[in-house]
Design an enzyme around this catalytic site. Sequence first.
Site, PDB file in Angstrom:
ATOM      1  CD  GLU A  30     -18.199  28.216 -16.567  1.00 38.13           C
ATOM      2  OE1 GLU A  30     -19.326  28.717 -16.740  1.00 38.13           O
ATOM      3  OE2 GLU A  30     -17.271  28.311 -17.390  1.00 38.13           O
ATOM      4  CG  ASP A  31     -22.501  26.365 -17.203  1.00 38.01           C
ATOM      5  OD1 ASP A  31     -21.284  26.588 -17.318  1.00 38.01           O
ATOM      6  OD2 ASP A  31     -23.261  26.274 -18.187  1.00 38.01           O
ATOM      7  CG  ASP A  46     -16.816  19.061 -21.271  1.00 36.91           C
ATOM      8  OD1 ASP A  46     -15.906  18.253 -21.444  1.00 36.91           O
ATOM      9  OD2 ASP A  46     -17.953  18.893 -21.755  1.00 36.91           O
ATOM     10  CG  PHE A  53     -24.108  17.631 -24.332  1.00 41.08           C
ATOM     11  CD1 PHE A  53     -22.869  18.236 -24.535  1.00 41.08           C
ATOM     12  CD2 PHE A  53     -25.241  18.434 -24.282  1.00 41.08           C
ATOM     13  CE1 PHE A  53     -22.771  19.612 -24.697  1.00 41.08           C
ATOM     14  CE2 PHE A  53     -25.147  19.806 -24.435  1.00 41.08           C
ATOM     15  CZ  PHE A  53     -23.911  20.398 -24.648  1.00 41.08           C
ATOM     16  NE  ARG A 106     -28.935  29.265 -22.870  1.00 37.13           N
ATOM     17  CZ  ARG A 106     -27.629  29.027 -22.783  1.00 37.13           C
ATOM     18  NH1 ARG A 106     -27.124  28.527 -21.678  1.00 37.13           N
ATOM     19  NH2 ARG A 106     -26.830  29.292 -23.783  1.00 37.13           N
TER      20      ARG A 106
HETATM   21  N1  HPA Z   1     -23.823  20.440 -21.284  1.00 36.56           N
HETATM   22  C1  HPA Z   1     -23.981  21.747 -21.584  1.00 36.56           C
HETATM   23  N2  HPA Z   1     -22.969  22.566 -21.865  1.00 36.56           N
HETATM   24  C2  HPA Z   1     -21.725  22.040 -21.840  1.00 36.56           C
HETATM   25  C3  HPA Z   1     -21.495  20.690 -21.529  1.00 36.56           C
HETATM   26  C4  HPA Z   1     -22.604  19.836 -21.244  1.00 36.56           C
HETATM   27  O1  HPA Z   1     -22.488  18.625 -20.967  1.00 36.56           O
HETATM   28  N3  HPA Z   1     -20.144  20.511 -21.585  1.00 36.56           N
HETATM   29  C5  HPA Z   1     -19.606  21.713 -21.920  1.00 36.56           C
HETATM   30  N4  HPA Z   1     -20.540  22.635 -22.082  1.00 36.56           N
HETATM   31 MG    MG Z   2     -23.264  26.309 -23.327  1.00 37.56          MG
END
Ligand code: HPA
Ligand code: MG
Length: 236
Positions: free
Chosen positions: A148-149, A152, A202, A215
């Site tokens: 996962e990226d 949060d 963010f 992106r």
């Molecule tokens: N950036 C991009 N996508 C996200 C973030 C963030 O800080 N938090 C949750 N999704």
């Molecule tokens: Mg996103």
Amino acid sequence: MADTSKKSDEHHIESNPLVISDSFEGYSLNFFNLPLHYRDDLKSVLIPYGLVQDRIEALASRIFSDLHIHIPEQLICICVLKGGYRFFSDLVSKIQNENRLRNDRSLPMSLEFIRVRSYVNDRSTEQIEIIGLSDLNALNNKHILIIEDIIDTGVTMAALKTEIEKFQPKTIHVVSLFTKRRKDKKCIFKPDYSGFEVPDHFIVGYALDYNEYFRDLEHICVMKESGIAKYKIPGS
Ligand code: HPA
Ligand code: MG
């Protein structure tokens, strides 16, 4: 004095995140090559691309050491699209490097790609739908690595892991490139492996988006308020 008595093969790679402190405001944009179309929307570079790569290489080495014990069984690596695609690609390729360069151990992998759609059901609890894996029963009795990226609130990942657990895999590990240190302290999920813990800003870049923008940016950057306003979806 530093203790240098430990042998190098005892070198321990952290599975916990490298913590980026609240007092660190990031690097000035002037030190980096950034796409013209985003330059005015960004405040700073929080984590340069090169550092992201170095940390991923370390995570790959740690994951390889921890998980190769399951061979000859495959590790099913699941990419959570879209934000996870760069991290997934670089992490898998760095695990492949370990496989290429080592003769004593190896970690066979198969690759799957999913998207997660989350919605709130009529009882106001988070529900998710997994899109892209035609037969989730294929996960039964297998070793799974979810890639996962960013985690949060942790709500989506908690729901995703619960959903995958229903198919009774042998093991499930979760790796997230970023975890967020939320001001309200409400993150309900801790991944097994994490690259960086970031302050409550963010962040965008390296496949992480804001409403499908950013992106196509290499470095992890913090947005300006004006940038957030510019790409806001009207009415959201
Ligand atoms: N950036 C991009 N996508 C996200 C973030 C963030 O800080 N938090 C949750 N999704
Ligand atoms: Mg996103």
